[in-house]
Write a protein that holds these residues in place. Structure first.
Motif, PDB file in Angstrom:
ATOM      1  N   ARG A   1       3.967   1.535  -1.268  1.00  0.00           N
ATOM      2  CA  ARG A   1       4.097   1.220  -2.649  1.00  0.00           C
ATOM      3  C   ARG A   1       2.968   1.844  -4.262  1.00  0.00           C
ATOM      4  O   ARG A   1       3.177   3.135  -4.685  1.00  0.00           O
ATOM      5  CB  ARG A   1       4.544   0.417  -3.626  1.00  0.00           C
ATOM      6  CG  ARG A   1       5.142  -0.051  -4.654  1.00  0.00           C
ATOM      7  CD  ARG A   1       7.124   0.329  -4.065  1.00  0.00           C
ATOM      8  NE  ARG A   1       7.244   0.523  -5.982  1.00  0.00           N
ATOM      9  CZ  ARG A   1       8.481  -0.242  -5.968  1.00  0.00           C
ATOM     10  NH1 ARG A   1       8.175  -1.160  -5.630  1.00  0.00           N
ATOM     11  NH2 ARG A   1       9.029  -0.264  -7.678  1.00  0.00           N
ATOM     12  N   LYS A   2       2.247   1.712  -3.542  1.00  0.00           N
ATOM     13  CA  LYS A   2       1.401   2.373  -4.882  1.00  0.00           C
ATOM     14  C   LYS A   2       0.423   3.654  -4.329  1.00  0.00           C
ATOM     15  O   LYS A   2       0.782   4.222  -5.247  1.00  0.00           O
ATOM     16  CB  LYS A   2      -0.265   1.238  -4.151  1.00  0.00           C
ATOM     17  CG  LYS A   2      -1.969   1.431  -4.838  1.00  0.00           C
ATOM     18  CD  LYS A   2      -2.635   0.793  -4.578  1.00  0.00           C
ATOM     19  CE  LYS A   2      -3.669   0.707  -5.418  1.00  0.00           C
ATOM     20  NZ  LYS A   2      -5.193   0.042  -4.883  1.00  0.00           N
ATOM     21  N   HIS A   3       0.652   4.343  -2.986  1.00  0.00           N
ATOM     22  CA  HIS A   3      -0.015   5.178  -3.027  1.00  0.00           C
ATOM     23  C   HIS A   3       1.429   6.587  -2.370  1.00  0.00           C
ATOM     24  O   HIS A   3       1.022   8.422  -2.395  1.00  0.00           O
ATOM     25  CB  HIS A   3      -1.101   5.692  -1.649  1.00  0.00           C
ATOM     26  CG  HIS A   3      -1.992   5.091  -1.421  1.00  0.00           C
ATOM     27  ND1 HIS A   3      -3.035   5.180  -2.693  1.00  0.00           N
ATOM     28  CD2 HIS A   3      -2.450   3.501  -1.547  1.00  0.00           C
ATOM     29  CE1 HIS A   3      -4.160   4.540  -2.203  1.00  0.00           C
ATOM     30  NE2 HIS A   3      -3.647   2.967  -1.627  1.00  0.00           N
ATOM     31  N   LEU A   4       2.327   6.094  -2.142  1.00  0.00           N
ATOM     32  CA  LEU A   4       3.415   6.971  -1.586  1.00  0.00           C
ATOM     33  C   LEU A   4       3.945   8.231  -2.789  1.00  0.00           C
ATOM     34  O   LEU A   4       4.474   7.931  -3.471  1.00  0.00           O
ATOM     35  CB  LEU A   4       4.826   6.324  -1.748  1.00  0.00           C
ATOM     36  CG  LEU A   4       6.001   6.847  -0.942  1.00  0.00           C
ATOM     37  CD1 LEU A   4       6.262   6.985   0.041  1.00  0.00           C
ATOM     38  CD2 LEU A   4       6.784   7.037  -1.786  1.00  0.00           C
ATOM     39  N   THR A   5       4.248   9.437  -2.779  1.00  0.00           N
ATOM     40  CA  THR A   5       4.617  10.101  -3.672  1.00  0.00           C
ATOM     41  C   THR A   5       5.467  11.399  -2.674  1.00  0.00           C
ATOM     42  O   THR A   5       6.375  10.841  -1.561  1.00  0.00           O
ATOM     43  CB  THR A   5       3.354  11.336  -3.916  1.00  0.00           C
ATOM     44  OG1 THR A   5       3.288  12.520  -2.306  1.00  0.00           O
ATOM     45  CG2 THR A   5       2.076  10.783  -4.572  1.00  0.00           C
TER      46      THR A   5
ATOM     47  N   THR B   1       5.350  12.756   0.091  1.00  0.00           N
ATOM     48  CA  THR B   1       5.126  11.877   1.463  1.00  0.00           C
ATOM     49  C   THR B   1       5.124  11.887   2.777  1.00  0.00           C
ATOM     50  O   THR B   1       6.344  12.012   3.147  1.00  0.00           O
ATOM     51  CB  THR B   1       4.572  10.369   1.005  1.00  0.00           C
ATOM     52  OG1 THR B   1       3.739   9.981   0.297  1.00  0.00           O
ATOM     53  CG2 THR B   1       4.312   9.782   2.325  1.00  0.00           C
TER      54      THR B   1
ATOM     55  N   GLN C   1       0.811  -1.341   0.152  1.00  0.00           N
ATOM     56  CA  GLN C   1      -0.346  -0.207  -0.023  1.00  0.00           C
ATOM     57  C   GLN C   1       0.474   1.341   0.012  1.00  0.00           C
ATOM     58  O   GLN C   1       0.710   1.720  -0.283  1.00  0.00           O
ATOM     59  CB  GLN C   1      -1.117   0.161   1.632  1.00  0.00           C
ATOM     60  CG  GLN C   1      -1.603  -1.064   1.066  1.00  0.00           C
ATOM     61  CD  GLN C   1      -2.590  -0.641  -0.201  1.00  0.00           C
ATOM     62  OE1 GLN C   1      -3.833   0.100   0.105  1.00  0.00           O
ATOM     63  NE2 GLN C   1      -3.217  -2.050  -0.968  1.00  0.00           N
TER      64      GLN C   1
ATOM     65  N   SER D   1       9.890   3.184   2.815  1.00  0.00           N
ATOM     66  CA  SER D   1       8.984   4.596   2.495  1.00  0.00           C
ATOM     67  C   SER D   1      10.408   5.433   1.889  1.00  0.00           C
ATOM     68  O   SER D   1      10.107   6.242   0.821  1.00  0.00           O
ATOM     69  CB  SER D   1       7.892   5.107   3.577  1.00  0.00           C
ATOM     70  OG  SER D   1       7.588   4.237   3.794  1.00  0.00           O
TER      71      SER D   1
END
Length: 235
Positions: free
Chosen positions: A168-172, A175, A166, A191
């Motif tokens: 990996r999917k949502h990190l920018t 973040t 998750q 992260s």
């Protein structure tokens, strides 16, 4: 090396006094097993969500101690037995007061877990301990090196791997991660390696401090990108 283990069967009422007597008899360390219920404060300090069901307290306690082979076993046991006799003269019930002997191997308990922790993958992320080499075919993987030591978290548990996916999917790159229950720091390390702006962590266990510091260094992450606080986040 084999150590001699001696176990005294006594009562929970007497375990503190008997333990103190053993220290005075020259025994440097003991372990106590009993069925005394945990206090509310002790429950708060447990690092688990659900406490196991404990058997009913039967008033029995087992106090064990270990002696090196070269130690004067008979002399120490004689002092312990004399101490038990003295305690009984005070009117304190020590129960059976029997001492049983056995042998135990000298093991490195701090490092024994290493034989069970091997490198593994979470999609294209390779998570490995420092004592294993990276295989040539893994050169294109994102390498995360984790040595949990005495802190919690190798990344092998399914819930941790779900968190990694998750993240990996949502990190920018904007973040900022809050890592509650940091342990070894694995989620924060991943992260930050993936490009997170910063990470902050909390943990109840002071062992996390050294584990996180060492894992940040192993993964070449600047220490100022992560802040760890020890304590209860609710407080």
């Amino acid at each position: 090396m084999k150590w001699k283990k001696y176990t005294l069967k006594t009562t929970t009422e007497a375990e503190d006094i008997v333990s103190n007597m053993m220290m005075e008899a020259g025994i440097e360390g003991i372990e106590i097993e009993d069925k005394v219920p945990l206090s509310e404060r002790e429950k708060e300090q447990m690092f688990v969500d659900i406490l196991p069901d404990m058997p009913e307290d039967d008033g029995t306690a087992y106090i064990s101690f270990y002696l090196e082979p070269e130690a004067d076993q008979e002399a120490i046991l004689a002092r312990v037995r004399a101490g038990l006799e003295e305690i009984q003269t005070w009117g304190l019930t020590i129960g059976e007061g029997t001492i049983t002997a056995s042998e135990t191997e000298d093991k490195d308990w701090i490092n024994n877990w290493k034989e069970y922790f091997h490198q593994f993958y979470v999609d294209d992320i390779l998570i490995k301990p420092s004592w294993e080499e990276t295989k040539p075919e893994d050169a294109d993987k994102l390498l995360i090196q984790i040595d949990p030591g005495t802190a919690f978290g190798t990344g092998m548990h399914e819930t941790t791997q779900l968190c990694i996916r998750q993240i990996r999917k949502h990190l920018t790159e904007e973040t900022a991660l809050l890592d509650v229950g940091t342990g070894s720091g694995i989620l924060s390390v991943i992260s930050l390696k993936l490009g997170a702006k910063e990470a902050k962590g909390t943990d109840l266990d002071p062992c996390a401090v050294d584990a996180v510091r060492e894992n940040l260094e192993a993964n070449r992450i600047a220490p100022d990108s992560f802040e760890l606080r020890i304590g209860n986040i609710i407080d």
